[in-house]
Design a protein around this motif. Structure first.
Motif, mmCIF file in Angstrom:
data_model
loop_
_atom_site.group_PDB
_atom_site.id
_atom_site.type_symbol
_atom_site.label_atom_id
_atom_site.label_comp_id
_atom_site.label_asym_id
_atom_site.label_seq_id
_atom_site.Cartn_x
_atom_site.Cartn_y
_atom_site.Cartn_z
ATOM 1 N N GLN A 106 0.810 -1.205 0.000
ATOM 2 C CA GLN A 106 0.000 0.000 0.000
ATOM 3 C C GLN A 106 0.849 1.264 0.000
ATOM 4 N N THR A 107 2.038 1.184 0.574
ATOM 5 C CA THR A 107 2.891 2.375 0.643
ATOM 6 C C THR A 107 3.935 2.411 -0.476
ATOM 7 N N ALA A 108 4.028 1.334 -1.232
ATOM 8 C CA ALA A 108 5.000 1.283 -2.325
ATOM 9 C C ALA A 108 4.610 2.291 -3.408
ATOM 10 N N PRO A 109 5.577 2.845 -4.132
ATOM 11 C CA PRO A 109 5.265 3.794 -5.204
ATOM 12 C C PRO A 109 4.335 3.166 -6.235
ATOM 13 N N GLN A 110 3.297 3.897 -6.588
ATOM 14 C CA GLN A 110 2.356 3.426 -7.589
ATOM 15 C C GLN A 110 2.650 4.103 -8.922
ATOM 16 N N VAL A 111 2.158 3.496 -9.980
ATOM 17 C CA VAL A 111 2.331 4.077 -11.309
ATOM 18 C C VAL A 111 0.964 4.210 -11.960
ATOM 19 N N LEU A 112 0.626 5.406 -12.390
ATOM 20 C CA LEU A 112 -0.603 5.627 -13.137
ATOM 21 C C LEU A 112 -0.255 5.528 -14.620
ATOM 22 N N ARG A 113 -0.822 4.539 -15.277
ATOM 23 C CA ARG A 113 -0.518 4.305 -16.696
ATOM 24 C C ARG A 113 -1.570 4.997 -17.556
ATOM 25 N N VAL A 114 -1.099 5.826 -18.472
ATOM 26 C CA VAL A 114 -1.984 6.669 -19.274
ATOM 27 C C VAL A 114 -1.780 6.400 -20.759
ATOM 28 N N THR A 115 -2.865 6.429 -21.523
ATOM 29 C CA THR A 115 -2.739 6.320 -22.977
ATOM 30 C C THR A 115 -3.746 7.254 -23.639
ATOM 31 N N ALA A 116 -3.695 7.330 -24.959
ATOM 32 C CA ALA A 116 -4.604 8.193 -25.722
ATOM 33 C C ALA A 116 -4.806 7.597 -27.106
ATOM 34 N N ILE A 117 -5.998 7.794 -27.652
ATOM 35 C CA ILE A 117 -6.211 7.343 -29.033
ATOM 36 C C ILE A 117 -5.239 8.093 -29.937
ATOM 37 N N PRO A 118 -4.645 7.407 -30.904
ATOM 38 C CA PRO A 118 -3.650 8.049 -31.783
ATOM 39 C C PRO A 118 -4.305 8.837 -32.920
ATOM 40 N N THR A 164 -6.612 -1.783 -24.144
ATOM 41 C CA THR A 164 -5.688 -1.618 -23.020
ATOM 42 C C THR A 164 -6.412 -1.154 -21.763
ATOM 43 N N LEU A 165 -7.430 -0.304 -21.910
ATOM 44 C CA LEU A 165 -8.172 0.123 -20.715
ATOM 45 C C LEU A 165 -9.119 -0.977 -20.242
ATOM 46 N N VAL A 166 -9.827 -1.595 -21.179
ATOM 47 C CA VAL A 166 -10.761 -2.668 -20.814
ATOM 48 C C VAL A 166 -10.037 -3.783 -20.070
ATOM 49 N N ASN A 167 -8.823 -4.115 -20.525
ATOM 50 C CA ASN A 167 -8.041 -5.195 -19.902
ATOM 51 C C ASN A 167 -7.132 -4.694 -18.778
ATOM 52 N N ARG A 168 -7.304 -3.432 -18.390
ATOM 53 C CA ARG A 168 -6.573 -2.810 -17.283
ATOM 54 C C ARG A 168 -5.059 -2.838 -17.470
ATOM 55 N N LYS A 169 -4.633 -2.715 -18.725
ATOM 56 C CA LYS A 169 -3.201 -2.568 -19.002
ATOM 57 C C LYS A 169 -2.796 -1.101 -18.807
ATOM 58 N N VAL A 170 -3.798 -0.207 -18.860
ATOM 59 C CA VAL A 170 -3.598 1.197 -18.512
ATOM 60 C C VAL A 170 -4.710 1.594 -17.545
ATOM 61 N N ASP A 171 -4.530 2.731 -16.877
ATOM 62 C CA ASP A 171 -5.485 3.170 -15.862
ATOM 63 C C ASP A 171 -6.352 4.341 -16.308
ATOM 64 N N LEU A 172 -5.826 5.126 -17.242
ATOM 65 C CA LEU A 172 -6.503 6.344 -17.678
ATOM 66 C C LEU A 172 -6.319 6.480 -19.183
ATOM 67 N N ALA A 173 -7.408 6.736 -19.898
ATOM 68 C CA ALA A 173 -7.321 6.815 -21.360
ATOM 69 C C ALA A 173 -8.071 8.026 -21.890
ATOM 70 N N TRP A 174 -7.445 8.667 -22.881
ATOM 71 C CA TRP A 174 -8.084 9.775 -23.608
ATOM 72 C C TRP A 174 -8.816 9.156 -24.787
ATOM 73 N N PHE A 175 -10.139 9.207 -24.724
ATOM 74 C CA PHE A 175 -10.985 8.602 -25.748
ATOM 75 C C PHE A 175 -11.753 9.666 -26.522
ATOM 76 N N GLY A 176 -12.131 9.317 -27.739
ATOM 77 C CA GLY A 176 -13.152 10.064 -28.437
ATOM 78 C C GLY A 176 -14.488 9.508 -27.958
ATOM 79 N N GLY A 177 -15.575 10.171 -28.310
ATOM 80 C CA GLY A 177 -16.885 9.689 -27.880
ATOM 81 C C GLY A 177 -17.156 8.262 -28.323
ATOM 82 N N PHE A 178 -16.770 7.927 -29.561
ATOM 83 C CA PHE A 178 -17.029 6.596 -30.102
ATOM 84 C C PHE A 178 -16.165 5.547 -29.417
ATOM 85 N N THR A 179 -14.882 5.853 -29.187
ATOM 86 C CA THR A 179 -14.031 4.863 -28.515
ATOM 87 C C THR A 179 -14.478 4.662 -27.068
#
Length: 290
Positions: free
Chosen positions: A28-40, A80-95
């Protein structure tokens, strides 16, 4: 005798429990990593340029390491978001809608730009004979990615409403893969027209990256909801709230906030919700793209 046999077992179990508890506390105290991606939706270099200061800002606000991971295409951003390979994603409305359907409703849109409440697409051309959507019949026309809201789904939806069916009426339907690539395809004459995100078009015009004496916008669509930042529903509520607040607190009053908002092509971020994208989902189902 019996007591001597049980006591070591109890001690062993107690020791194991203490080790487990210590391990959990450490985790719980170990450094966490927030993984972010975006539609290209733009070139990799442009996406990286836009992401860098945002990553730095989120790290300072969240108190954790933030990593931006580019993906190869729109479908990969969804998976990647659905399978929790990333935590935060920039999506378009359709994605976002695709991710919602694909995950069984296990994704949550947090914020969108104020501009995304009334987003639009533009159709551009270098052909003087093209003045309206009906003039696209018999022409080579490019969309962006097939999963793009502003570069495909909504332009297609408005074409169909205008009585123009791309598969039946266009000479050729092309997919450039990204908004800037659509501009390049029209400017080079590979296609006679193209549809794309209005903010990318406006940015190209403002930066003089397109010759507007040759390439022009001839049709702007009605408004619709578009882009958002989305997380998986399994993310702890406290972290979701911290991320949302970080975006909502961005202000042009500070140098950092102004720089980030300008790169994101936003005046500010506002809260959003899944219901905002029901119109996008209806358009996708109507166009048989979902």
């Amino acid at each position: 005798m019996k007591q001597h046999l049980i006591s070591p077992v109890r001690r062993s179990l107690l020791g194991a429990a203490l080790l487990c508890a210590a391990g959990l506390a450490q985790a719980q105290t170990a450094p966490q990593v927030l993984r972010v991606t975006a539609i290209p939706d733009e070139s990799p270099t442009e996406l990286a340029r836009k992401a860098a200061p945002l990553v730095k800002y989120l790290e300072s606000r969240l108190g954790m390491k933030v990593e931006f991971t580019p993906v190869s295409d729109y479908a990969a951003a969804v998976e990647t978001l659905v399978n929790r390979k990333v935590d935060l994603a920039w999506f378009g409305g359709f994605t976002f809608v695709q991710a919602k359907v694909r995950s069984g409703g296990k994704v949550i849109p947090l914020v969108q730009r104020a501009e995304d409440e009334k987003f639009r697409s533009v159709f551009i051309t270098a052909d003087p004979a093209i003045q309206q959507l009906a003039d696209l019949k018999g022409k080579d026309v490019s969309f962006g990615s097939q999963s793009s809201t502003s570069g495909h789904l909504m332009p297609r939806s408005f074409l169909l409403q205008a009585g123009v069916n791309p598969e039946k009426d266009f000479k050729r339907v092309a997919y450039s893969g990204a908004h800037d690539a659509t501009i390049a395809a029209v400017a080079s004459g590979k296609v006679q027209a193209g549809a794309l995100n209005i903010s990318v078009w406006d940015k190209f015009v403002a930066d003089k990256k397109v010759d507007t004496t040759k390439v022009r916008a001839f049709y702007t669509t009605p408004t619709y909801y578009d882009y958002n930042w989305t997380v998986h529903a399994d993310m702890p509520a406290a972290l979701r709230e911290k991320i949302a607040k970080a975006f909502l607190d961005l202000s042009p009053a500070s140098a950092e906030g102004k720089a980030i908002l300008e790169l994101q092509r936003a005046t500010r971020f506002v809260p959003t919700q899944a219901d905002n994208y029901k119109g996008i989902e209806a358009a996708a189902r109507s166009a048989e793209l979902l």
